[in-house]
Design a protein around this motif. Structure first.
Motif, PDB file in Angstrom:
ATOM      1  N   GLU A 152       4.024   2.592  -9.322  1.00 16.15           N
ATOM      2  CA  GLU A 152       5.217   1.733  -9.281  1.00 16.15           C
ATOM      3  C   GLU A 152       6.112   2.124  -8.112  1.00 16.15           C
ATOM      4  N   LEU A 153       6.136   3.440  -7.798  1.00 16.05           N
ATOM      5  CA  LEU A 153       7.008   3.924  -6.723  1.00 16.05           C
ATOM      6  C   LEU A 153       6.481   3.614  -5.317  1.00 16.05           C
ATOM      7  N   ALA A 154       5.241   3.156  -5.227  1.00 16.42           N
ATOM      8  CA  ALA A 154       4.660   2.861  -3.898  1.00 16.42           C
ATOM      9  C   ALA A 154       3.912   1.533  -3.987  1.00 16.42           C
ATOM     10  N   ASN A 155       4.675   0.476  -4.320  1.00 16.91           N
ATOM     11  CA  ASN A 155       4.065  -0.813  -4.665  1.00 16.91           C
ATOM     12  C   ASN A 155       3.985  -1.777  -3.484  1.00 16.91           C
ATOM     13  N   ASP A 156       3.756  -1.243  -2.299  1.00 19.76           N
ATOM     14  CA  ASP A 156       3.799  -2.082  -1.087  1.00 19.76           C
ATOM     15  C   ASP A 156       2.719  -3.172  -1.069  1.00 19.76           C
ATOM     16  N   THR A 157       1.515  -2.836  -1.526  1.00 21.14           N
ATOM     17  CA  THR A 157       0.460  -3.866  -1.503  1.00 21.14           C
ATOM     18  C   THR A 157       0.701  -4.905  -2.596  1.00 21.14           C
ATOM     19  N   TYR A 158       1.212  -4.451  -3.744  1.00 20.65           N
ATOM     20  CA  TYR A 158       1.584  -5.369  -4.828  1.00 20.65           C
ATOM     21  C   TYR A 158       2.595  -6.409  -4.311  1.00 20.65           C
ATOM     22  N   LEU A 159       3.654  -5.913  -3.657  1.00 20.87           N
ATOM     23  CA  LEU A 159       4.685  -6.825  -3.142  1.00 20.87           C
ATOM     24  C   LEU A 159       4.126  -7.711  -2.028  1.00 20.87           C
ATOM     25  N   SER A 160       3.279  -7.126  -1.190  1.00 18.97           N
ATOM     26  CA  SER A 160       2.703  -7.898  -0.083  1.00 18.97           C
ATOM     27  C   SER A 160       1.830  -9.033  -0.618  1.00 18.97           C
ATOM     28  N   MET A 161       1.077  -8.751  -1.684  1.00 21.57           N
ATOM     29  CA  MET A 161       0.229  -9.796  -2.281  1.00 21.57           C
ATOM     30  C   MET A 161       1.093 -10.909  -2.864  1.00 21.57           C
ATOM     31  N   GLN A 162       2.200 -10.508  -3.507  1.00 18.61           N
ATOM     32  CA  GLN A 162       3.091 -11.514  -4.098  1.00 18.61           C
ATOM     33  C   GLN A 162       3.692 -12.420  -3.039  1.00 18.61           C
ATOM     34  N   GLU A 163       4.081 -11.788  -1.910  1.00 15.78           N
ATOM     35  CA  GLU A 163       4.783 -12.558  -0.882  1.00 15.78           C
ATOM     36  C   GLU A 163       3.836 -13.194   0.128  1.00 15.78           C
ATOM     37  N   GLY A 164       2.560 -12.777   0.095  1.00 10.16           N
ATOM     38  CA  GLY A 164       1.616 -13.355   1.038  1.00 10.16           C
ATOM     39  C   GLY A 164       1.799 -12.883   2.468  1.00 10.16           C
ATOM     40  N   PRO A 221       0.564  -2.086   3.599  1.00  9.37           N
ATOM     41  CA  PRO A 221      -0.875  -2.245   3.835  1.00  9.37           C
ATOM     42  C   PRO A 221      -1.155  -2.444   5.319  1.00  9.37           C
ATOM     43  N   GLY A 222      -2.391  -2.175   5.738  1.00  8.01           N
ATOM     44  CA  GLY A 222      -2.740  -2.294   7.149  1.00  8.01           C
ATOM     45  C   GLY A 222      -2.920  -3.741   7.573  1.00  8.01           C
ATOM     46  N   SER A 223      -2.795  -3.996   8.876  1.00  2.00           N
ATOM     47  CA  SER A 223      -2.979  -5.368   9.355  1.00  2.00           C
ATOM     48  C   SER A 223      -4.460  -5.750   9.353  1.00  2.00           C
ATOM     49  N   PHE A 224      -5.357  -4.762   9.449  1.00  6.82           N
ATOM     50  CA  PHE A 224      -6.789  -5.044   9.327  1.00  6.82           C
ATOM     51  C   PHE A 224      -7.195  -5.170   7.855  1.00  6.82           C
ATOM     52  N   THR A 225      -6.648  -4.275   7.032  1.00  5.88           N
ATOM     53  CA  THR A 225      -7.092  -4.258   5.634  1.00  5.88           C
ATOM     54  C   THR A 225      -6.462  -5.371   4.779  1.00  5.88           C
ATOM     55  N   PHE A 226      -5.206  -5.737   5.065  1.00  4.98           N
ATOM     56  CA  PHE A 226      -4.511  -6.647   4.142  1.00  4.98           C
ATOM     57  C   PHE A 226      -5.218  -7.999   3.939  1.00  4.98           C
ATOM     58  N   ASN A 266     -10.342 -10.532  -1.381  1.00  2.00           N
ATOM     59  CA  ASN A 266     -11.279  -9.993  -2.377  1.00  2.00           C
ATOM     60  C   ASN A 266     -10.669  -9.490  -3.669  1.00  2.00           C
ATOM     61  N   VAL A 267      -9.423  -9.073  -3.624  1.00  2.00           N
ATOM     62  CA  VAL A 267      -8.888  -8.317  -4.756  1.00  2.00           C
ATOM     63  C   VAL A 267      -8.242  -9.269  -5.750  1.00  2.00           C
ATOM     64  N   ASP A 268      -8.637  -9.151  -7.022  1.00  2.63           N
ATOM     65  CA  ASP A 268      -8.181 -10.073  -8.046  1.00  2.63           C
ATOM     66  C   ASP A 268      -6.759  -9.795  -8.481  1.00  2.63           C
ATOM     67  N   GLU A 269      -6.363  -8.521  -8.435  1.00  4.91           N
ATOM     68  CA  GLU A 269      -5.069  -8.157  -9.018  1.00  4.91           C
ATOM     69  C   GLU A 269      -4.693  -6.769  -8.523  1.00  4.91           C
ATOM     70  N   ILE A 270      -3.388  -6.503  -8.412  1.00  5.63           N
ATOM     71  CA  ILE A 270      -2.918  -5.136  -8.166  1.00  5.63           C
ATOM     72  C   ILE A 270      -2.187  -4.693  -9.424  1.00  5.63           C
ATOM     73  N   ALA A 271      -2.653  -3.594 -10.020  1.00  7.77           N
ATOM     74  CA  ALA A 271      -2.003  -3.039 -11.208  1.00  7.77           C
ATOM     75  C   ALA A 271      -1.072  -1.911 -10.768  1.00  7.77           C
ATOM     76  N   LEU A 272       0.033  -1.766 -11.494  1.00 13.48           N
ATOM     77  CA  LEU A 272       0.986  -0.698 -11.174  1.00 13.48           C
ATOM     78  C   LEU A 272       0.986   0.341 -12.290  1.00 13.48           C
ATOM     79  N   VAL A 273       1.114   1.610 -11.920  1.00  8.25           N
ATOM     80  CA  VAL A 273       1.169   2.680 -12.925  1.00  8.25           C
ATOM     81  C   VAL A 273       2.391   3.562 -12.685  1.00  8.25           C
ATOM     82  N   SER A 274       2.950   4.069 -13.789  1.00  6.61           N
ATOM     83  CA  SER A 274       4.130   4.931 -13.696  1.00  6.61           C
ATOM     84  C   SER A 274       3.693   6.360 -13.395  1.00  6.61           C
ATOM     85  N   GLU A 275       4.649   7.191 -13.025  1.00  2.00           N
ATOM     86  CA  GLU A 275       4.356   8.606 -12.765  1.00  2.00           C
ATOM     87  C   GLU A 275       3.841   9.278 -14.048  1.00  2.00           C
TER      88      GLU A 275
END
Ligand SMILES: *Cc1c(COP(=O)(O)O)cnc(C)c1O
Length: 340
Positions: free
Chosen positions: A227-239, A259-264, A270-279
């Motif tokens: 949850e504290l490093a949710n950059d790809t989650y947010l990037s997927m939401q915002e496109g 996320p990287g400009s090559f990887t994103f 390919n990725v169906d979902e990003i799940a978030l986990v707490s500490e």
């Protein structure tokens, strides 16, 4: 883009340089979630993380290309010192900027091919990490405190000394190398239905998802972030690529701010979902894996944390699940404090 062919080529290239890690059933976790859960044990990979795959593929591809470009080099690379001396005449060596698993992986790959290697680490690096990198014969240089200090330094030195910079995730050879873990998963467990993969810059999940979706289009691939490093989650939401700045999750391999400009684009495809986990979920997963006799670092436990979290949230698994345990490099003090 990286395709299945590139991942299969990577698998042939790095065979014998990295290990084919075991895929083992997690009995306790399987009982807890009511489906068969398997663990892809990259904590048992050489250097203690999957990063040896990408780094080895990058370095071996580099040497192959240089060998092919050099008329004196023999066409096959391997123990052939002639080919390497031809190649290394043009190349001063390789360099990277990472005190963590990528630094160790690059140092290991360089040693395997006999290339000089420099690793830039922060001034306040913990000594055990420096020792691990030095154990593979690399030269460690302490530079500044921020990653941009180290990357600036590495790029300057690369230009001066004709070194090649090895990026941690945002490169096709790195992604193809990481994808070999996904190939192994499908080969060992053809009926796999869901694959959970920790996400930092996205190199691991880009490669693994490409392999899995190419061979098993119906299997789901789930990325996992703290949850504290949710950059790809947010990037997927915002496109679009979102940068969250610095963060303090215990999962130090997943602290990447974006996320990287090559990887994103690969993740988006390919990725169906990003799940978030707490500490707390991360450290609980670490304790459960310890009971299964596995030493896994916090980043590597997030996949198991996400499966437990999904089950608690009522998710119904419709077949065998694989969790990638991405690494096992955890300082003894941190491991001990989590277990207590
Ligand atoms: C680097 C790393 C990750 C994240 O990999 P990316 O390719 O950056 O997404 C996950 N777990 C561990 C143990 C790592 O070292």
């Amino acid at each position: 883009m990286v395709d299945l062919k590139a991942i299969e080529a990577a698998a042939r290239r790095i065979r014998g340089v990295v290990v084919e890690t075991p895929l083992i059933k997690a009995h306790q976790v399987s009982a807890m979630v009511g489906t068969d859960v398997y663990l892809k044990c990259e904590n048992l990979q050489v250097t203690g993380s999957f990063k040896a795959r990408g780094a080895s593929n990058f370095v071996l591809s580099l040497v192959e290309r240089l060998g092919a470009a050099n008329s004196e080099a023999s066409s096959t690379f391997g123990a052939d010192a002639q080919g390497l001396s031809g190649a290394s005449r043009r190349l001063g060596g390789i360099i990277t900027a990472s005190s963590g698993n990528h630094g160790q992986a690059v140092a290991y790959a360089a040693k395997r091919v006999g290339l000089p290697c420099t690793v830039a680490v922060p001034e306040d690096v913990i000594r055990v990490k420096e020792v691990a990198i030095e154990s593979f014969g690399a030269q460690v240089v302490r530079v500044g405190r921020t990653s941009s200090d180290r990357i600036d330094y590495a790029e300057r030195l690369a230009a001066q000394q004709n070194l090649v910079f090895v990026p941690p995730y945002d490169h096709e050879d790195i992604v193809a190398g990481q994808g070999t873990a996904g190939l192994e998963v499908v080969h060992s467990l053809p009926e796999v239905r869901e694959v959970y993969v920790p996400v930092g810059g996205g190199g691991l999940i880009s490669g693994v998802s490409t392999a899995v979706k190419s061979l098993r289009p119906m299997a789901r691939v789930i990325g996992v972030e703290p949850e504290l490093a949710n950059d790809t989650y947010l990037s997927m939401q915002e496109g679009r690529i979102v940068d969250i700045g610095s963060n303090t999750t215990i999962a130090d391999g997943l602290r990447t701010s974006h996320p990287g400009s090559f990887t994103f684009p690969i993740v988006q495809k390919n990725v169906d979902e990003i799940a978030l986990v707490s500490e707390a979920q991360i450290t609980e997963a670490m304790r459960i894996l310890f009971e299964a006799k596995l030493v896994v670092e916090p980043s590597g436990c997030t996949s198991v944390a996400a499966v437990l979290g999904a089950s608690e949230a009522g998710h119904r698994f419709d077949g065998p699940v694989v969790c990638v345990l991405s690494g096992g490099n955890v300082a003894p003090e941190i491991f001990a404090s989590v277990l207590q």
